[in-house]
Design a protein around this motif. Structure first.
Motif, mmCIF file in Angstrom:
data_model
loop_
_atom_site.group_PDB
_atom_site.id
_atom_site.type_symbol
_atom_site.label_atom_id
_atom_site.label_comp_id
_atom_site.label_asym_id
_atom_site.label_seq_id
_atom_site.Cartn_x
_atom_site.Cartn_y
_atom_site.Cartn_z
ATOM 1 N N GLU A 1 0.820 -1.216 0.000
ATOM 2 C CA GLU A 1 0.000 0.000 0.000
ATOM 3 C C GLU A 1 0.854 1.266 0.000
ATOM 4 O O GLU A 1 0.577 2.181 -0.783
ATOM 5 N N ARG B 1 2.168 1.654 -3.544
ATOM 6 C CA ARG B 1 1.128 2.100 -4.490
ATOM 7 C C ARG B 1 0.875 3.602 -4.353
ATOM 8 O O ARG B 1 0.711 4.302 -5.346
ATOM 9 N N GLY C 1 2.889 1.159 -12.987
ATOM 10 C CA GLY C 1 2.367 0.710 -11.701
ATOM 11 C C GLY C 1 3.125 -0.468 -11.130
ATOM 12 O O GLY C 1 4.129 -0.917 -11.674
ATOM 13 N N LEU C 2 2.619 -0.947 -10.027
ATOM 14 C CA LEU C 2 3.277 -1.993 -9.259
ATOM 15 C C LEU C 2 3.066 -3.377 -9.881
ATOM 16 O O LEU C 2 1.950 -3.759 -10.200
ATOM 17 N N THR D 1 3.543 -6.926 -8.616
ATOM 18 C CA THR D 1 3.812 -7.662 -7.383
ATOM 19 C C THR D 1 4.669 -8.904 -7.608
ATOM 20 O O THR D 1 5.227 -9.443 -6.652
ATOM 21 N N GLY E 1 2.276 -2.811 -14.814
ATOM 22 C CA GLY E 1 1.894 -3.247 -13.483
ATOM 23 C C GLY E 1 0.978 -4.452 -13.522
ATOM 24 O O GLY E 1 0.682 -5.001 -14.592
#
Length: 182
Positions: free
Chosen positions: A16, A19, A47-48, A50, A82
């Protein structure tokens, strides 16, 4: 390098805060080099990822325990994007003997630019990739990131703009040969 900055491997607990950092970096950091429409469109391709955190190849830079930058590298074929940009993802493992490692998802808090955070992350990524036998690294540079990457020895390979709902997001594929010592 600022002594107050620390770098470590990111964990699931960082998701979090990372992000939030990425959203600021995209919205405020890209505003100086992109139109408002391009900033909105860039969210679709930035973006992320994971997978980088699961692979243990994503770093977070902190100052006083607060994330001020992040980025990583990958031994997988995905060059950028992402979790939400599934059409850009390719989880195939790269062959260090013939492929370039991928530097991925580099972000600096817009209030923390020009402190060496990006260089710190690139250094760590290059060291890790070199330790796994990679002789080169590639990345997809945004309009805001290209000057940093060029200053760190990355050379443009091709212009590879993304099209999002009729809006062009300028991107440049860049490459660097990793030297034996660092």
């Amino acid at each position: 390098m600022n002594e107050a900055l620390t770098i470590r491997i990111a964990t699931e607990a960082d998701l979090e805060p990372l992000r939030a950092l990425m959203a600021l970096a995209i919205d405020r950091g890209q505003a100086a080099v992109l139109t408002p429409g391009q900033v909105v469109a860039s969210r679709a391709v930035m973006g992320l990822d994971t997978q980088l955190i699961r692979d243990g190849t994503y770093f977070v830079v902190e100052e006083g325990g607060v994330p001020v930058g992040c980025g990583g590298w990958s031994r997988r074929a995905t060059l950028y994007g992402g979790d939400h940009s599934t059409d850009l993802r390719d989880p195939a493992l790269l062959d260090p003997a013939k492929d370039a490692a991928r530097n991925r998802a580099m972000y600096t808090h817009p209030d923390q630019v020009r402190r060496g955070i990006g260089r710190m992350i690139l250094d760590r990524c290059e060291q890790a990739a070199r330790a796994e036998g990679f002789a080169a690294a590639e990345l997809m540079g945004t309009a805001g990131g290209v000057p940093l990457y060029a200053a760190c020895g990355y050379h443009p390979v091709e212009r590879a703009d993304a099209q999002v709902d009729g809006v062009t997001v300028p991107l440049t594929r860049m490459r660097k040969t990793l030297t034996a010592s660092a």
